[in-house]
Design a protein around this motif. Structure first.
Motif, PDB file in Angstrom:
ATOM      1  N   GLN A  76     -38.389 -17.160 -53.842  1.00  0.00           N
ATOM      2  CA  GLN A  76     -37.100 -17.524 -54.412  1.00  0.00           C
ATOM      3  C   GLN A  76     -36.864 -16.708 -55.672  1.00  0.00           C
ATOM      4  OE1 GLN A  76     -36.397 -21.315 -56.711  1.00  0.00           O
ATOM      5  NE2 GLN A  76     -35.164 -21.764 -54.885  1.00  0.00           N
ATOM      6  N   LEU A  77     -35.685 -16.113 -55.799  1.00  0.00           N
ATOM      7  CA  LEU A  77     -35.290 -15.402 -57.013  1.00  0.00           C
ATOM      8  C   LEU A  77     -34.378 -16.306 -57.816  1.00  0.00           C
ATOM      9  CD1 LEU A  77     -34.324 -11.841 -55.706  1.00  0.00           C
ATOM     10  CD2 LEU A  77     -36.513 -12.595 -56.631  1.00  0.00           C
ATOM     11  N   VAL A  78     -34.689 -16.457 -59.098  1.00  0.00           N
ATOM     12  CA  VAL A  78     -33.819 -17.191 -60.009  1.00  0.00           C
ATOM     13  C   VAL A  78     -33.154 -16.131 -60.875  1.00  0.00           C
ATOM     14  CG1 VAL A  78     -33.651 -18.962 -61.785  1.00  0.00           C
ATOM     15  CG2 VAL A  78     -35.422 -19.143 -60.018  1.00  0.00           C
ATOM     16  N   CYS A  79     -31.852 -15.950 -60.677  1.00  0.00           N
ATOM     17  CA  CYS A  79     -31.135 -14.846 -61.314  1.00  0.00           C
ATOM     18  C   CYS A  79     -30.217 -15.313 -62.432  1.00  0.00           C
ATOM     19  CB  CYS A  79     -30.293 -14.104 -60.284  1.00  0.00           C
ATOM     20  SG  CYS A  79     -31.257 -13.237 -59.048  1.00  0.00           S
ATOM     21  N   GLY A  80     -30.107 -14.466 -63.449  1.00  0.00           N
ATOM     22  CA  GLY A  80     -29.100 -14.623 -64.487  1.00  0.00           C
ATOM     23  C   GLY A  80     -27.943 -13.694 -64.159  1.00  0.00           C
ATOM     24  N   ASP A  81     -26.983 -13.613 -65.057  1.00  0.00           N
ATOM     25  CA  ASP A  81     -25.792 -12.799 -64.810  1.00  0.00           C
ATOM     26  C   ASP A  81     -26.121 -11.347 -64.486  1.00  0.00           C
ATOM     27  OD1 ASP A  81     -24.115 -14.954 -65.232  1.00  0.00           O
ATOM     28  OD2 ASP A  81     -23.778 -14.481 -67.342  1.00  0.00           O
ATOM     29  N   LEU A  84     -28.096 -11.196 -61.042  1.00  0.00           N
ATOM     30  CA  LEU A  84     -27.352 -11.739 -59.908  1.00  0.00           C
ATOM     31  C   LEU A  84     -26.357 -10.719 -59.364  1.00  0.00           C
ATOM     32  CD1 LEU A  84     -26.806 -14.111 -58.026  1.00  0.00           C
ATOM     33  CD2 LEU A  84     -25.193 -14.994 -59.727  1.00  0.00           C
ATOM     34  N   ARG A  85     -25.663 -10.021 -60.242  1.00  0.00           N
ATOM     35  CA  ARG A  85     -24.700  -9.012 -59.784  1.00  0.00           C
ATOM     36  C   ARG A  85     -25.383  -7.941 -58.944  1.00  0.00           C
ATOM     37  NH1 ARG A  85     -22.431  -9.983 -64.965  1.00  0.00           N
ATOM     38  NH2 ARG A  85     -23.648  -8.315 -65.894  1.00  0.00           N
ATOM     39  N   LEU A  86     -26.525  -7.461 -59.404  1.00  0.00           N
ATOM     40  CA  LEU A  86     -27.231  -6.400 -58.685  1.00  0.00           C
ATOM     41  C   LEU A  86     -27.824  -6.911 -57.370  1.00  0.00           C
ATOM     42  CD1 LEU A  86     -28.086  -3.473 -58.621  1.00  0.00           C
ATOM     43  CD2 LEU A  86     -30.111  -4.102 -59.943  1.00  0.00           C
ATOM     44  N   ARG A  88     -26.707  -9.280 -55.535  1.00  0.00           N
ATOM     45  CA  ARG A  88     -25.596  -9.420 -54.585  1.00  0.00           C
ATOM     46  C   ARG A  88     -25.098  -8.061 -54.107  1.00  0.00           C
ATOM     47  NH1 ARG A  88     -22.144 -14.371 -57.262  1.00  0.00           N
ATOM     48  NH2 ARG A  88     -23.308 -16.029 -56.243  1.00  0.00           N
ATOM     49  N   LEU A  89     -24.992  -7.110 -55.023  1.00  0.00           N
ATOM     50  CA  LEU A  89     -24.532  -5.768 -54.670  1.00  0.00           C
ATOM     51  C   LEU A  89     -25.438  -5.130 -53.622  1.00  0.00           C
ATOM     52  CD1 LEU A  89     -22.596  -3.350 -55.286  1.00  0.00           C
ATOM     53  CD2 LEU A  89     -24.288  -2.622 -56.971  1.00  0.00           C
ATOM     54  N   MET A  90     -26.750  -5.372 -53.743  1.00  0.00           N
ATOM     55  CA  MET A  90     -27.718  -4.812 -52.810  1.00  0.00           C
ATOM     56  C   MET A  90     -27.929  -5.711 -51.591  1.00  0.00           C
ATOM     57  SD  MET A  90     -28.207  -2.052 -54.322  1.00  0.00           S
ATOM     58  CE  MET A  90     -29.364  -1.390 -53.167  1.00  0.00           C
ATOM     59  N   HIS A  91     -27.206  -6.824 -51.522  1.00  0.00           N
ATOM     60  CA  HIS A  91     -27.264  -7.776 -50.407  1.00  0.00           C
ATOM     61  C   HIS A  91     -28.648  -8.395 -50.221  1.00  0.00           C
ATOM     62  CE1 HIS A  91     -23.188  -6.864 -49.159  1.00  0.00           C
ATOM     63  NE2 HIS A  91     -23.471  -5.590 -49.366  1.00  0.00           N
ATOM     64  N   LEU A  92     -29.422  -8.446 -51.288  1.00  0.00           N
ATOM     65  CA  LEU A  92     -30.729  -9.106 -51.193  1.00  0.00           C
ATOM     66  C   LEU A  92     -30.560 -10.611 -50.996  1.00  0.00           C
ATOM     67  CD1 LEU A  92     -32.801  -7.237 -53.927  1.00  0.00           C
ATOM     68  CD2 LEU A  92     -32.784  -6.866 -51.456  1.00  0.00           C
ATOM     69  N   ASP A  93     -29.424 -11.136 -51.427  1.00  0.00           N
ATOM     70  CA  ASP A  93     -29.164 -12.559 -51.236  1.00  0.00           C
ATOM     71  C   ASP A  93     -28.927 -12.907 -49.771  1.00  0.00           C
ATOM     72  OD1 ASP A  93     -26.784 -11.082 -51.461  1.00  0.00           O
ATOM     73  OD2 ASP A  93     -25.633 -12.814 -52.131  1.00  0.00           O
ATOM     74  N   ASP A  94     -28.769 -11.889 -48.922  1.00  0.00           N
ATOM     75  CA  ASP A  94     -28.649 -12.129 -47.479  1.00  0.00           C
ATOM     76  C   ASP A  94     -30.008 -12.403 -46.835  1.00  0.00           C
ATOM     77  OD1 ASP A  94     -25.909 -11.718 -47.616  1.00  0.00           O
ATOM     78  OD2 ASP A  94     -26.021  -9.647 -46.894  1.00  0.00           O
ATOM     79  N   VAL A  95     -31.088 -11.938 -47.476  1.00  0.00           N
ATOM     80  CA  VAL A  95     -32.419 -12.094 -46.886  1.00  0.00           C
ATOM     81  C   VAL A  95     -33.369 -12.920 -47.747  1.00  0.00           C
ATOM     82  CG1 VAL A  95     -32.296  -9.991 -45.508  1.00  0.00           C
ATOM     83  CG2 VAL A  95     -33.199  -9.871 -47.824  1.00  0.00           C
ATOM     84  N   MET A  96     -33.036 -13.096 -49.016  1.00  0.00           N
ATOM     85  CA  MET A  96     -33.890 -13.863 -49.926  1.00  0.00           C
ATOM     86  C   MET A  96     -33.149 -15.097 -50.414  1.00  0.00           C
ATOM     87  SD  MET A  96     -35.539 -10.941 -52.347  1.00  0.00           S
ATOM     88  CE  MET A  96     -36.237  -9.456 -51.642  1.00  0.00           C
TER      89      MET A  96
END
Length: 121
Positions: A76-81, A84-86, A88-96
């Motif tokens: 699990q990644l806990v992201c700040g501002d 989080l932008r990066l 999402r930009l790299m679409h890592l939130d699609d797999v992680m």
């Protein structure tokens, strides 16, 4: 750049602070390689206090993601501002699993990075 590690049961948390770039990523990779990962457990990478991250830092996170997957552990990644932008930009939130707040130990809830603020009206 600093990495602190804590362990609670089968969950290992790595909290990163500062800049992660080609100059500091070696320390991050080394810390990630030493993280104890419990089969079927969890690994939390807290990036909320990361002020900059480049592709080498993302590569270190992806390598940890594969290591956790090989152990059948959840990352699990806990992201700040900034992160989080990066992510999402790299679409890592699609797999992680990406959240903006760590799990609350009292009720096990997390705040999803995709959650929208509720309308008070």
């Amino acid at each position: 750049m600093s990495v602190s590690v804590s362990i609670a049961g089968s969950v290992t948390t790595a909290r990163l602070v500062g800049e992660i770039d080609t100059y500091s990523v070696g320390d991050v990779r080394e810390a990630f390689e030493r993280l104890p990962i419990v089969a079927g457990g969890g690994v939390v990478v807290d990036l909320r206090e990361v002020t900059f991250i480049d592709s080498s830092g993302l590569g270190a996170i992806i390598a940890l993601y594969h290591r956790a997957g090989a152990a059948r552990a959840r990352l699990q990644l806990v992201c700040g501002d900034v992160t989080l932008r990066l992510v999402r930009l790299m679409h890592l939130d699609d797999v992680m699993d990406v959240v903006t707040e760590p799990a609350d130990a009292s009720n096990g809830s997390v705040t999803s990075a995709d959650a929208q603020p509720s309308d008070p009206s």
